[in-house]
Design an enzyme around this catalytic site. Structure first.
Site, PDB file in Angstrom:
ATOM      1  N   GLU A 209      42.492  49.732  45.503  1.00 38.78           N
ATOM      2  CA  GLU A 209      42.355  48.438  46.158  1.00 38.78           C
ATOM      3  C   GLU A 209      42.490  48.567  47.686  1.00 38.78           C
ATOM      4  O   GLU A 209      41.757  47.943  48.433  1.00 38.78           O
ATOM      5  CB  GLU A 209      43.438  47.496  45.597  1.00 38.78           C
ATOM      6  CG  GLU A 209      43.680  46.229  46.389  1.00 38.78           C
ATOM      7  CD  GLU A 209      42.852  45.057  45.888  1.00 38.78           C
ATOM      8  OE1 GLU A 209      42.049  45.272  44.966  1.00 38.78           O
ATOM      9  OE2 GLU A 209      43.008  43.953  46.439  1.00 38.78           O
ATOM     10  N   ASP A 210      43.408  49.400  48.141  1.00 44.49           N
ATOM     11  CA  ASP A 210      43.797  49.363  49.551  1.00 44.49           C
ATOM     12  C   ASP A 210      43.421  50.574  50.400  1.00 44.49           C
ATOM     13  O   ASP A 210      43.754  50.612  51.569  1.00 44.49           O
ATOM     14  CB  ASP A 210      45.324  49.186  49.663  1.00 44.49           C
ATOM     15  CG  ASP A 210      45.772  47.838  49.138  1.00 44.49           C
ATOM     16  OD1 ASP A 210      44.951  46.909  49.145  1.00 44.49           O
ATOM     17  OD2 ASP A 210      46.929  47.728  48.707  1.00 44.49           O
TER      18      ASP A 210
END
Ligand code: MN
Length: 435
Positions: free
Chosen positions: A90-91
């Protein structure tokens, strides 16, 4: 204000990693330790330039989530790896492909599920919340570990929610109360359920939370005095019989007190007149029933039991697996006291859920016991012959049987408790509006 100090932070990261190993690795093979180390290194690298809202290095978060997964839920190697990596895709620049080549299919499938859930919560399409909710449950049901790691993630976010802006606090706390606490309950994770509820209340109704907490605190010394007097003869007697036991003064959670005050429309003081203790004995499995009744017999030698309040969940455990002997007896000063009698095994399972089961089965190692538990949850969620969609509907109905569905003027679906007032509703809508 948080003040970054690179040397200190490096030490703290290693410190937290060691803490994780302490709760998880005691029983692990070296090959698994190597894998976890690999996941740790990757997570450190992926999050190296990121910080949490508090200013702390981001890596503290996955490390603590992994520690919760291992220590408080009792999950194994695969879950610890996934917890460490749960925010990586996600990051950061790392992709699912990278994860697959390094850790294989199972880890990738779980991380994919976790990433999808994150997206659902972070960017909800405002007109399709019901749809999102459904999607989330479907994603979770891919692998039960997705739910369990998501719960660990949520618990850590709730524990560190202070650093968030207020509108985020309200959004996250409502989701937690209406979705994640009931989930934890259904999975038999009692301790986590209670903590999630208390933390949600702290942010949603700070005044209520503070008042009840303060009253709890104030009444504690008096309660302790009463309980100590009450248990004195029992303690002496059990010790004289050579039994291995612990007696706990069972304090109700803030949330459960608040819930009772509302449902019964009674003040704090009336609830707090109800005392409860728990006696936990350490005995081999084959002696459990006999010894629990022996404790019962000791208690009723000193205090008169209420016939109608005897519950034998040892001979006939509750549907969710709960085992214990409950009785309510009259104390010398005319107050009723509920006494719960459990063995150490029963107590651990009641607090930690099925994850504690494996410890008590001979010849079963951790992973096998864990698989059994995960299978049980899977069965519970899917039902014998219900297809995936039926299960979703059942699940949603069960989950929110105490709630009503309300639509906002814009058509968003809100899920609120049955006794919701207009004010609660307005509050809930506005908490979604960034300030
Ligand atoms: Mn996270």
């Amino acid at each position: 204000m948080y003040n970054p100090d690179p040397e200190k932070e490096k030490r703290e990261i290693l410190n937290r990693y060691r803490n994780l190993l302490r709760v998880w690795a005691t029983r692990e093979k070296p090959v698994n330790k190597k894998l976890v180390r690999k996941a740790f290194n990757l997570a450190v690298d992926a999050h190296k330039d990121m910080r949490r809202k508090s200013g702390e290095p981001y890596i503290y978060h996955p490390l603590d989530v992994a520690k919760i997964a291992a220590g408080e839920i009792g999950l194994g190697t695969t879950s610890v790896i996934c917890a460490l990596l749960h925010d990586v895709v996600e990051d950061s620049e790392y992709t699912l492909k990278d994860i697959r080549s390094l850790f294989g299919d199972t880890v990738t499938r779980i991380i994919d599920g976790l990433t999808k859930i994150e997206e659902i919560f972070e960017h909800p399409a405002s007109s399709a919340q019901a749809e999102n909710f459904k999607k989330m449950l479907l994603t979770m049901s891919v692998d039960v570990r997705v739910i369990l790691i998501k719960l660990a993630d949520r618990l850590h976010n709730m524990r560190t929610l202070d650093a968030m802006p207020e509108n985020k606090q309200l959004k996250i706390a409502s989701e937690t109360l209406y979705l994640f606490a009931p989930l934890a309950h259904r999975l038999g994770l009692h301790a986590i359920k209670c903590e999630l509820e208390d933390l949600s209340l702290k942010f949603l109704e700070p005044e209520v939370f503070n008042t009840i907490s303060r009253k709890l605190e104030e009444s504690r010394p008096e309660r302790k005095r009463f309980i100590n007097k009450f248990i004195y003869p029992i303690k002496k007697d059990l010790a004289g019989k050579g039994m291995d036991f612990r007696i706990l003064d069972r304090e109700k959670s803030v949330f459960s007190i608040w819930e009772k005050m509302q449902s019964k429309e009674i003040p704090f003081e009336d609830i707090f007149d109800l005392f409860a203790i728990r006696i936990i004995i350490d005995v081999p499995v084959e002696k459990e029933k006999e010894q629990c009744w022996r404790v019962y017999s000791v208690i009723t030698d000193y205090y008169r039991p209420n016939q109608k309040r005897l519950r034998d969940w040892i001979s006939l455990p509750k549907a969710n697996g709960y085992e214990a002997l409950h009785t309510t007896v009259m104390s010398r000063i005319g107050k009723w006291v509920e006494v719960q009698i459990r063995t150490k095994r029963m107590d651990e399972i009641a607090e930690k859920g099925y994850a504690a089961h494996w410890k008590y089965k001979d010849g079963i190692d951790h992973e096998t016991g864990l698989d059994e538990w995960l299978n049980k949850i899977r069965e519970m969620l899917h039902g014998e012959d219900s297809d995936a969609l039926d299960f979703l509907d059942d699940f949603k109905l069960n989950l929110f049987s105490d709630e009503i569905f309300v639509y906002t003027p814009k058509g968003d679906l809100k899920i609120m408790p049955v006794d919701t007032t207009v004010l609660d509703f307005a509050y809930n809508i506005h908490s979604q509006v960034p300030r």
